[in-house]
Design a protein around this motif. Structure first.
Motif, mmCIF file in Angstrom:
data_model
loop_
_atom_site.group_PDB
_atom_site.id
_atom_site.type_symbol
_atom_site.label_atom_id
_atom_site.label_comp_id
_atom_site.label_asym_id
_atom_site.label_seq_id
_atom_site.Cartn_x
_atom_site.Cartn_y
_atom_site.Cartn_z
ATOM 1 N N HIS A 48 0.796 -1.224 0.000
ATOM 2 C CA HIS A 48 0.000 0.000 0.000
ATOM 3 C C HIS A 48 0.834 1.283 0.000
ATOM 4 C CE1 HIS A 48 -3.586 -2.210 0.080
ATOM 5 N NE2 HIS A 48 -3.777 -2.332 1.389
ATOM 6 N N TRP A 101 -5.821 6.983 0.399
ATOM 7 C CA TRP A 101 -6.497 6.996 1.696
ATOM 8 C C TRP A 101 -6.318 8.357 2.372
ATOM 9 C CZ3 TRP A 101 -4.783 1.755 4.370
ATOM 10 C CH2 TRP A 101 -5.271 0.687 3.612
ATOM 11 N N LYS A 119 -8.679 9.300 5.344
ATOM 12 C CA LYS A 119 -8.675 8.030 6.076
ATOM 13 C C LYS A 119 -7.329 7.706 6.694
ATOM 14 C CE LYS A 119 -12.260 5.956 3.151
ATOM 15 N NZ LYS A 119 -12.591 4.825 2.234
#
Length: 380
Positions: free
Chosen positions: A15, A198, A203
């Protein structure tokens, strides 16, 4: 001379990673063919001297099969000589390192750089790493059993939503592994990654620089106390019984402005006066190579480019930058040209001059890029 090969394939996308790679493993074999063809096309890029280091990076080079490695090294030997003492490194993920795989790799390489990142199971899943915490520890013991002595492991710190106890636990576990080299990097959130997206959606919190500084200092304290040498901002090496330091010789060549050839999509090369950058697209890279064309953009380096690159990389190391070399690159007295900036940095306590060399102080290591940028010069 130094050779880098970029293997742009991974099982899955971490990620945080913005390196060039693909998860389409069906193209691995044809791309290896293209790498070998590029080696032939680039055979005259470096001076005719033995290769001192070879580095297979990525991506995930530990995905390569034995026939693919045989093909790559046969091609290298066809066009280059390799020093009998060459450091030959392969980046690996723990989940690839079975004993069978390690025994095979041992025939080709003498150094492993293992991407552990953390020993925390929850964080590994959050990062979308393919390995487990138990694999992270076990692979180092297997590598030793397979005959690897020169092992480096990577760790990541400044991870959001993790308290200091997690980082301390990672440090304790990596020290227990007793490897000769450790690299540790602060997590950087890049825009074109899952974490970047994100963060854009709110987030993921922004980077905590205070946490980064605290964990960097904990890292340095723990590793120095354990006998490691902090020879570059993110890198620590231990000395062996014969007093040989296990520096990453390949990366040190980058930091010390030595010529190197980069092979593969997105790879960079440097010959002392220019840099070239291969296209970061597998299909276009392979298409150009099949036509006998180098898929590279060449940048001729100006005086300022060369001085500033040396400052940016050299100051990150324990050896710092030679004022003599800066004078030679600049064609002028660097200390005189940048007198005001140097006085300011000396007064800040971030930079020191020792033995005709500029080096970061311990406090300055937290501000390496800022110090270098302060000393940057401009072309006339």
């Amino acid at each position: 001379m130094h050779l880098y090969l970029h293997i742009p394939f991974c099982k899955q996308a971490c990620h945080y990673c913005d390196f060039h790679f693909s998860t389409n493993l069906s193209q691995k074999s044809p791309l290896v063919d293209a790498l070998c063809a590029e080696i032939r096309l680039q055979k005259n890029y470096l001076p005719d001297q033995p290769l001192e280091t070879i580095y297979l990076g990525g991506g995930t080079p530990s995905l390569l099969t034995e026939p693919e490695l045989t093909q790559i090294f046969a091609t290298i030997r066809r066009f280059f000589s390799i020093s009998s003492t060459a450091e030959i490194t392969l980046e690996a993920n723990p989940d690839d390192l079975s004993m069978e795989k390690l025994q095979m790799l041992r025939q080709y390489v003498n150094r492993l750089s293992i991407g552990i990142q953390t020993f925390d199971e929850t964080t590994l899943r959050w990062m979308n790493r393919a390995h487990t915490a138990s694999e992270a520890e076990r692979c180092v013991y297997l590598a030793r059993e397979a005959g690897f002595e020169n092992i480096s492991v990577d760790l990541i710190y400044r991870i959001p939503n993790r308290d200091s106890g997690h980082w301390q636990a990672d440090l304790q576990k990596v020290l227990a592994l007793n490897v000769p080299h450790i690299s540790a990097y602060a997590l950087t959130i890049e825009p074109d990654t899952a974490f970047g997206r994100w963060q854009q959606k709110g987030k993921l919190p922004p980077a905590d620089e205070t946490l980064a500084a605290e964990q960097f200092e904990e890292l340095a304290t723990a590793l120095l106390s354990a006998g490691y040498e902090h020879y570059e901002i993110s890198n620590f090496a231990r000395r062996e019984k014969d007093n040989t330091a296990r520096y990453a010789r390949h990366n040190t060549a980058y930091w010390q402005r030595r010529p190197y050839l980069g092979i593969g999509p997105s790879a960079h090369s440097y010959n002392g006066y220019s840099r070239q950058y291969n296209i970061a697209n597998n299909a276009r890279y392979m298409a150009d190579i099949r036509q006998g064309k180098l898929p590279a953009t060449v940048e001729e380096l100006t005086v300022a480019n060369q001085v500033n690159e040396y400052l940016l990389t050299g100051l990150r190391t324990q050896w710092g930058c030679s004022l003599t070399e800066l004078n030679d690159l600049l064609g002028a007295d660097f200390a005189q040209v940048q007198a005001h900036e140097l006085v300011t940095l000396y007064a800040s306590g971030w930079l020191v001059e020792e033995g005709n060399r500029l080096r970061l102080s311990e406090a300055g290591k937290l501000f390496a890029d800022r110090v270098a940028a302060t000393l940057f010069v401009e072309d006339e």
